[in-house]
Motif scaffolding. Sequence first.
Motif, PDB file in Angstrom:
ATOM      1  N   GLN A  63       0.703  -0.891   0.220  1.00  9.66           N
ATOM      2  CA  GLN A  63      -0.038  -0.119  -0.298  1.00  9.66           C
ATOM      3  C   GLN A  63       0.620   1.445   0.200  1.00  9.66           C
ATOM      4  OE1 GLN A  63      -3.462  -0.134   0.059  1.00  9.66           O
ATOM      5  NE2 GLN A  63      -2.940   2.192  -0.274  1.00  9.66           N
ATOM      6  N   LEU A  64       1.097   2.048  -0.495  1.00 11.30           N
ATOM      7  CA  LEU A  64       1.112   3.454  -1.077  1.00 11.30           C
ATOM      8  C   LEU A  64      -0.075   4.461  -0.700  1.00 11.30           C
ATOM      9  CD1 LEU A  64       3.993   4.998  -1.774  1.00 11.30           C
ATOM     10  CD2 LEU A  64       3.065   5.140  -3.815  1.00 11.30           C
ATOM     11  N   ASN A  65       1.018   5.092   0.779  1.00  6.32           N
ATOM     12  CA  ASN A  65      -0.491   5.965   0.709  1.00  6.32           C
ATOM     13  C   ASN A  65      -0.003   7.782   1.051  1.00  6.32           C
ATOM     14  OD1 ASN A  65       1.921   7.221   2.801  1.00  6.32           O
ATOM     15  ND2 ASN A  65       1.273   5.880   4.579  1.00  6.32           N
ATOM     16  N   ASP A  92       8.016 -12.248  -7.392  1.00  6.61           N
ATOM     17  CA  ASP A  92       8.018 -11.284  -8.649  1.00  6.61           C
ATOM     18  C   ASP A  92       7.205 -10.481  -9.236  1.00  6.61           C
ATOM     19  OD1 ASP A  92       7.645 -13.774  -9.812  1.00  6.61           O
ATOM     20  OD2 ASP A  92       9.077 -13.613 -11.218  1.00  6.61           O
ATOM     21  N   ASP A  93       5.804 -11.047  -8.581  1.00  2.00           N
ATOM     22  CA  ASP A  93       4.885 -10.071  -8.883  1.00  2.00           C
ATOM     23  C   ASP A  93       3.892  -9.309  -7.495  1.00  2.00           C
ATOM     24  OD1 ASP A  93       2.765  -9.785 -10.924  1.00  2.00           O
ATOM     25  OD2 ASP A  93       1.602 -11.439 -10.429  1.00  2.00           O
ATOM     26  N   ILE A  94       3.341  -8.407  -8.056  1.00  2.00           N
ATOM     27  CA  ILE A  94       3.227  -8.404  -6.515  1.00  2.00           C
ATOM     28  C   ILE A  94       1.612  -7.150  -7.075  1.00  2.00           C
ATOM     29  CG2 ILE A  94       4.927  -7.901  -5.043  1.00  2.00           C
ATOM     30  CD1 ILE A  94       4.540  -4.848  -6.092  1.00  2.00           C
ATOM     31  N   ASN A  95       1.039  -6.752  -5.627  1.00  2.00           N
ATOM     32  CA  ASN A  95      -0.705  -5.503  -6.117  1.00  2.00           C
ATOM     33  C   ASN A  95       0.197  -4.405  -5.438  1.00  2.00           C
ATOM     34  OD1 ASN A  95      -1.830  -7.489  -7.987  1.00  2.00           O
ATOM     35  ND2 ASN A  95      -2.530  -8.369  -5.770  1.00  2.00           N
ATOM     36  N   LEU A  96      -0.102  -3.244  -5.653  1.00  2.00           N
ATOM     37  CA  LEU A  96       0.271  -2.240  -5.286  1.00  2.00           C
ATOM     38  C   LEU A  96      -1.005  -1.809  -5.565  1.00  2.00           C
ATOM     39  CD1 LEU A  96       2.178  -0.025  -4.055  1.00  2.00           C
ATOM     40  CD2 LEU A  96       3.092   0.652  -6.881  1.00  2.00           C
ATOM     41  N   GLY A  97      -1.656  -0.932  -3.910  1.00  2.00           N
ATOM     42  CA  GLY A  97      -2.877  -0.405  -4.370  1.00  2.00           C
ATOM     43  C   GLY A  97      -2.088   0.922  -3.226  1.00  2.00           C
TER      44      GLY A  97
END
Length: 135
Positions: A63-65, A92-97
């Motif tokens: 999570q990028l706030n 090598d595969d992520i979810n970025l919120g």
Amino acid sequence: MQLVEPRPPRPLPIRITPLIDVVFILLVFFMLTSHLLPTGFLELDSRVPEGDASGGTTRPELQLNASGQLRWQQQEWQLPALIQQLQRQGSDDINLGTAAETPLTDFTRTLSTLESAGISVHWRREPAPEQRREQ
């Protein structure tokens, strides 16, 4: 008997104003009748490796706030340390919120750094607080 030759007919000029009016009317019509899809979830990379459709492995959720801080596993991370930890785990595969108020510069910096480290990123933007109440 004609003593003076008649003048050759001149071509009539094409009046462009009515054409422009028609184009603008069409533009307004299509703008009013089109339906824009919501962009709450935008997947930047839709390739799925074989065997991953069963859901056997889950992607890490980062999570990028709004202040530009990365949060993962209930703690704040600096980007270089986070990349090292993800590489140690073999992710090598992520979810970025991202929060709705996250600055674009922080998002693009994070995204490009993760991509250059060989980590594939899937992005999801959280709706703004006023949008959450409406839904």
